[in-house]
Design an enzyme around this catalytic site. Structure first.
Site, PDB file in Angstrom:
ATOM      1  CB  ILE A 294       7.894 -32.007 -64.268  1.00  0.00           C
ATOM      2  CG1 ILE A 294       8.498 -33.365 -64.689  1.00  0.00           C
ATOM      3  CG2 ILE A 294       6.497 -32.186 -63.731  1.00  0.00           C
ATOM      4  CD1 ILE A 294       8.694 -34.344 -63.535  1.00  0.00           C
ATOM      5  CB  CYS A 295       6.787 -34.172 -68.273  1.00  0.00           C
ATOM      6  SG  CYS A 295       6.393 -35.330 -69.604  1.00  0.00           S
ATOM      7  CG  LEU A 296       3.107 -33.671 -71.669  1.00  0.00           C
ATOM      8  CD1 LEU A 296       1.733 -34.247 -71.981  1.00  0.00           C
ATOM      9  CD2 LEU A 296       3.828 -33.367 -72.957  1.00  0.00           C
TER      10      LEU A 296
END
Length: 563
Positions: A294-296
């Protein structure tokens, strides 16, 4: 010497560079007298219409307002803004002034970045001076004061004093005392089976008699604590996967301090993701590992998968990325915070301690949605005297982390600044990365209201990867779009069936995809479970928790998450 002093001063007082940008726009506006005259005339005309419209409100007639009230703006949801002539006139005057500011900004347009920063600053300023943010011009605050005999104002004043003294003027958003990490947050049973100076690895205990042969490694963002994917019982994607017959591991990052100032992105691969892959393989004996990110955490997962593929390492069997950017060419409002001059100021601030504080990161994201994340709490806490919410997402959000200086600078300049990953120019641990070398099946989730990773930007990833890709558009925003357990209000958009081994061809234009996608009731979690388990191998007896080489260190959630 003087220039360095000026830069240090600017990095503290105006880290985003609003002042110079606004001055430049104002200078151009002064040279555009025709546009200024038009804006002024329009403003005067709108103001002149307000008294008659307010009189019509008083007489219960159609007001035909100079400017319509946006019914989606929760600040003005109270009926008094439409039914009380005085509040109606105040509201209209505010929106007329806001429109004037927009017109004046447009009159000084001429540089895309400066124009956008000026709009961002003036929007923040106008949000701050909205009549809803003052107790005697907010009908909801006045009504609450009458209902409580003034007690709400007294409580709000006490809360304000507390937040000024204890929190440097930041309003309390959530009742942190209602949550304990390891009890009702990050509570899925498991064990820490590995620890080094950068990460802990948690292996979750099986909850089914058999599990699929291919384990899952969860790659969370290092910008927040890992438990966004193990938020709370029945709201945990990790728990959901474990209950759907999966063996799950997660990386938990150490919260950086000054000693980590020289840690690089290469270290996050070698000592982080790469090491985690080795640990999962050794404990489970599986030559294939699915990655959920998720995300970074999605960015480092994709970078690592490409790095492994470059050396013919094919252990990544499937990849899931939630609200992740791989193409940084259109990043929305975050792009205003990562231009070269702003990054110079960020680096100056990081030099002092060797990291960027979690509070600064939180402030950055709050500014982007100031109406909801700042001024909303001015009203509810300081004026209405309301106690903070007990909301798990807000509790997680306030449990922020620091960013090591060198790594953070590399990440922002290479990806946000130069878009090296999508261009095929990024070098990780000595190897130039080609995202097209990732040939495993990939499941990508975007969130329709995501203000950090615009869903159309996350969609661009589908044509950067070399394998089959399924794209799903979730309801909700950056966090609620991911923390999306099945419930009557959840839905998502998709094309084709999740169990299919071949996804339909995806168009290059995200809006074309959206027009073809079908709205599905339920959560994308269910869709993902079907997709993931179809690629997860046979059912076998669960592997042991830990191994001789990687013995249990302590109970989950471990120690790094508590730093």
């Amino acid at each position: 010497m003087l220039e360095n002093v000026q830069k240090k001063f600017a990095s503290t007082v105006d880290p985003i560079g609003w002042g110079p940008a606004t001055a430049s726009v104002a200078g151009r506006a002064v040279k555009n007298p025709k546009a200024l005259a038009t804006a002024s005339t329009t403003y005067a005309g709108r103001l002149a219409r307000i008294p008659l419209a307010a009189a019509r409100v008083f007489n219960d007639d159609d007001p035909n307002p100079p400017l319509p009230i946006d019914l989606r703006d929760k600040r003005f949801a109270d009926p008094a803004w439409r039914e009380n002539a005085a509040f109606f006139a105040l509201c209209q005057s505010y929106f007329a002034t806001r429109a004037l500011v927009d017109d004046l900004t447009a009159a000084g347009a001429g540089d895309q970045l400066q124009d956008a920063k000026t709009r961002q600053f003036l929007n923040l300023l106008m949000d701050a001076v909205a009549p809803t943010n003052f107790p005697f011009t907010n009908p909801g605050v006045i009504t609450r004061a009458f209902d409580t005999g003034g007690a709400s104002l007294l409580r709000g004043a006490r809360f304000l004093a507390h937040d000024i003294v204890k929190r440097k003027g930041q309003p309390v958003k959530v009742d942190r005392d209602a949550f304990t990490v390891g009890v009702n947050l990050a509570a899925t049973p498991g064990k820490v089976v590995f620890r080094n100076d950068l990460i802990e690895i948690i292996q979750y205990e099986p909850q089914t008699p058999t599990v699929h042969a291919i384990p899952i490694l969860v790659s969370p963002p290092w910008i927040n604590k890992y438990y966004i994917l193990d938020l709370a019982p029945d709201r945990s994607l990790i728990e959901w996967a474990v209950k759907h017959s999966r063996t799950v591991f997660v990386i938990s990052y150490r919260n950086p301090d000054e000693s980590m100032k020289d840690v690089t992105m290469d270290d996050y691969f070698v000592e982080g993701f790469g090491t985690a892959m080795d640990v999962v393989e050794e404990i489970t004996g599986s030559p294939k590992i699915e990655v959920l990110s998720i995300c970074l955490g999605g960015a480092i997962a994709a970078m690592s998968a490409a790095r492994l593929a470059a050396t013919q390492d094919e252990r990544v069997s499937a990849l899931t990325m939630l609200n992740t950017l791989l193409d940084y060419s259109e990043v929305g409002e975050l792009g205003l915070l990562v231009d070269p001059d702003t990054l110079d100021r960020v680096e100056i601030r990081m030099q002092k301690h060797g990291f960027l504080s979690g509070a600064e990161m939180a402030d950055t994201f709050d500014v982007i949605r100031a109406k909801d994340l700042i001024f909303n709490y001015w009203v509810s806490r300081w004026m209405k005297g309301e106690k903070p919410d007990t909301f798990d997402i807000l509790a997680w959000n306030e449990d922020n982390t620091r960013m090591p200086a060198k790594m953070h600078s590399q990440y922002l300049r290479s990806l946000y600044g130069r878009d090296e990953l999508a261009r095929g120019e990024y070098v990780l641990a000595g190897q130039q990365l080609d995202l097209g070398a990732i040939t495993c099946d990939t499941y990508i989730v975007g969130a329709v209201n995501d203000h950090i990773v615009p869903w159309a930007a996350s969609y661009k990833s589908v044509h950067l990867l070399g394998g089959d890709v399924r794209f799903v558009l979730s309801n909700g925003g950056h966090i609620a779009g991911a923390v999306n357990p099945p419930n009557p209000r959840s839905y998502f958009h998709s094309v084709g069936a999740p169990q299919s081994r071949k996804s339909p061809t995806l168009p290059s234009d995200p809006e074309v995809w959206r027009a073809k996608a079908e709205k599905q009731s339920g959560s994308w979690w269910e869709d993902w479970a079907a997709w993931s388990n179809a690629r997860a191998g046979d059912l076998i007896a669960p592997p042991a928790v830990g191994s001789n080489k990687h013995a249990v260190v302590c109970d989950a959630p471990g120690t790094y998450v508590l730093q």
